[in-house]
Write an enzyme that holds these catalytic residues in place. Structure first.
Site: not given
Length: 210
Positions: A91-93, A108, A110, A142, A145-146
């Site tokens: 849980m990190r950007i 990842n 999601h 990338t 985000l998401d």
């Protein structure tokens, strides 16, 4: 020589556990060589250690900024010379430079059918939007985000009686099926990225319906 997998977690790491177990059960030509968390109290670290996997914790709160944390995290990851880095509830950007460093080998999962509902509270958003189906997406990471080329998705019907918890529980079952499969495809060189599309080179289905 077996490929080397490093997994990043922030909590219990149920997807991490699914990957470790499938790797052993199916005899992949790969090893999960380390599990790293940004939270020292993450329960998934203890589980990984019990399996004989190297673990490390880097508390992101101890760093002055996101760039400093990501730089230290990359050093810790690279000590294990990974072929693939897997985000499993991490849980990190991540900063663009970190993502660039692992481009094409950073995965990842999601809990939505991307590009719908990036960010948090995906199950609530799906229910509130009146979606008839929801699901989860495995993708290459990338800097956005998401976002990123989609490897596989699982599709789950949304019941009129669903709440966030019940929908999340059913989607998690699907996550535990598609994420290990996607990681195996990656370490075995069975994926090809062309622009925004990811091709499974053996023609295996990249969408699972539950």
């Amino acid at each position: 020589m077996n490929k080397r997998i490093v997994i990043l977690i922030s909590g219990r790491g149920s997807n991490m556990q699914a990957i470790v177990e499938r790797c052993a059960q199916e005899g992949w030509a790969a090893d999960v060589v380390a599990v790293i968390s940004n939270k020292p109290e993450a329960s998934g670290l203890a589980w990984a250690a019990q399996q004989g996997i190297a673990t490390a914790a880097l508390n992101h709160k101890a760093f002055a900024n996101r760039e400093a944390f990501d730089a230290e995290l990359a050093q810790e990851i690279d000590r294990h010379a990974p072929d693939v880095v897997v985000l499993a509830g991490f849980m990190r950007i991540l900063t663009p430079s970190f993502v660039q460093h692992y481009q094409g080998r950073l995965l990842n999962i999601h809990p939505s059918l991307l590009p719908a509902f990036p960010g948090l509270h995906t199950h609530r958003k799906a229910i509130e939007a009146g979606c008839r189906v929801a699901g989860a997406t495995v993708h290459f990471v990338t800097a956005d985000l998401d976002h990123g080329p989609i490897v596989s998705q699982v599709v789950v019907p949304v019941s009129t009686t669903d709440d966030e918890d019940s929908l999340a529980a059913r989607i998690l079952v699907g996550e535990h099926r598609i994420y290990p499969q996607a990681v195996r495809w990656c370490v075995e060189g069975r994926l090809r990225i062309e622009g925004c599309r990811v091709h499974q080179l053996d023609g295996e289905a990249q969408c699972l319906m539950l």
